[in-house]
Design an enzyme around this catalytic site. Structure first.
Site, PDB file in Angstrom:
ATOM      1  N   GLN A 155     -10.330 -19.735  31.414  1.00  0.00           N
ATOM      2  CA  GLN A 155     -10.660 -18.454  30.791  1.00  0.00           C
ATOM      3  C   GLN A 155     -12.063 -17.981  31.184  1.00  0.00           C
ATOM      4  O   GLN A 155     -12.785 -17.391  30.382  1.00  0.00           O
ATOM      5  CB  GLN A 155     -10.519 -18.558  29.280  1.00  0.00           C
ATOM      6  CG  GLN A 155      -9.090 -18.502  28.779  1.00  0.00           C
ATOM      7  CD  GLN A 155      -8.440 -17.152  29.018  1.00  0.00           C
ATOM      8  OE1 GLN A 155      -9.110 -16.122  29.102  1.00  0.00           O
ATOM      9  NE2 GLN A 155      -7.127 -17.150  29.153  1.00  0.00           N
ATOM     10  N   SER A 156     -12.430 -18.182  32.434  1.00  0.00           N
ATOM     11  CA  SER A 156     -13.771 -17.832  32.903  1.00  0.00           C
ATOM     12  C   SER A 156     -14.003 -16.321  32.917  1.00  0.00           C
ATOM     13  O   SER A 156     -13.272 -15.573  33.586  1.00  0.00           O
ATOM     14  CB  SER A 156     -13.972 -18.389  34.313  1.00  0.00           C
ATOM     15  OG  SER A 156     -15.129 -17.851  34.908  1.00  0.00           O
TER      16      SER A 156
END
Length: 350
Positions: free
Chosen positions: A85-86
């Site tokens: 989930q960068s």
């Protein structure tokens, strides 16, 4: 000071990804709700969560310099790394789409959350919409090594490739937050204010390192910056942040020895929770409280945990009466949708 900053930063090629300087606003309803107002504490938010590309966020400042260098080197491919989930990966994909540079993402499976919303929603969905191919790397493998191997493969077939580290937190990328320090100092001068604390989350270290480098370059102390570590533990974060701040200051033309690791790098490791990306109740409370008093969204991994630390510091009198505080909102709103079940819970502080 302004001219020296401009001269130092002007040596580096940049691209325009967001309008600067970002606005600063006072959050008076939040002050009242958390008890700050009764002690004369004023809280301001610098809105680095808004931007012109990719739904905004603090990584755009770093990408301004990193992709400026990519263009100068005529790179036709950018590869970067991060967690699944960068926020940085999402913004790199978006910025590359705007600039017409192909982008690939190598995402480490480093957070022990396995539901569909986390693995396919939020930033992952946006990565795909922006057209960036994703490679998920198991947590026991070196994601940067995997990215470098892919870069070597592409280079062997004639591509010009830039590999960007996690968070864009190289010394060059970190200059984006030296520039932010300049904006903060200008705001203070224009408004007759001096912030006792400049509050941020610290994940890949570049935001705090850049602010420290910028303040030091301007003849001030980096200790004004108070960070809450959200990725590594406090001691590891401290060592890496100090080293990166010195490297960034050297790029600016300053003396890296002017950054005193003990005095200038202030990090609280008490609000990360069990691990990076794992929710805490204090984070949930902070997200709900700011949303319901000011209509401002925090993310669950970075700014939500840092804001929970700020609220705790106010409640425990660690922030003195009469102080002015600046919280730098770093973005990451798409991550809220990856934590739907957690954030749908009733907050205990409301």
């Amino acid at each position: 000071m302004i001219s020296s900053f401009a001269s130092a930063l002007g040596k580096f090629p940049t691209v325009a990804l967001t309008r600067l300087s970002t606005p600063v606003t006072r959050i008076e309803r939040l002050e009242q709700a958390c008890g700050a107002q009764s002690r004369g504490i004023r809280i301001f938010v610098k809105r680095d969560d808004i931007g012109d590309v990719g739904n905004g966020g603090n990584k755009l400042r770093k990408l301004t310099f990193l992709l400026g260098q990519a263009q100068a080197e005529r790179a036709d491919k950018v590869i970067t790394v991060g967690g699944i989930q960068s926020n940085h990966a999402r913004l790199t994909a978006a910025a590359c789409a705007k600039l017409g540079i192909a982008c690939e993402l190598f995402l480490s499976d480093m957070v022990a959350i396995h539901d569909t919303e986390y693995r396919e929603g939020g930033n992952v969905l946006l990565d795909r919409i922006f057209g960036a191919p994703l490679t998920v790397v198991p947590s026991d493998r070196d994601v940067m090594a995997a990215a470098n191997a892919r870069a070597a493969e592409l280079a062997s077939s004639g591509h010009r490739v830039m590999v960007i580290p996690a968070g864009g937190s190289s010394p060059l990328g970190t200059l984006g937050y030296a520039q932010c320090a300049q904006e903060i100092l200008e705001f203070e001068a224009q408004n007759g204010i001096e912030f006792r604390h400049i509050v941020i989350p610290n994940g890949s270290h570049g935001t705090q390192a850049g602010l420290i480098a910028g303040l030091t370059f301007a003849g001030q102390r980096g200790a004004r910056v108070k960070a809450y570590s959200v990725l590594a533990d406090r001691d590891v974060t401290h060592v890496k942040t100090a080293a990166l701040a010195r490297n960034a200051l050297e790029l600016l033309g300053g003396n890296p020895a002017d950054v005193d690791a003990h005095a200038d790098v202030v990090i609280d490791g008490g609000y990360r929770g069990a691990a990076y990306g794992i929710p805490t109740q204090a984070m949930v409370d902070a997200v709900h409280l700011l949303a319901r008093t000011e209509g401002i969204l925090l993310d669950p991994v970075y700014s939500g945990k840092a804001f929970s630390g700020l609220l705790a510091d106010i409640a425990s009198d660690r922030i003195p009466s009469g102080a002015d505080v600046l919280f730098v909102a770093t973005g990451g709103v798409p991550g809220l949708f990856a934590y739907r079940d957690t954030l749908a819970q009733t907050a205990t502080a409301i």
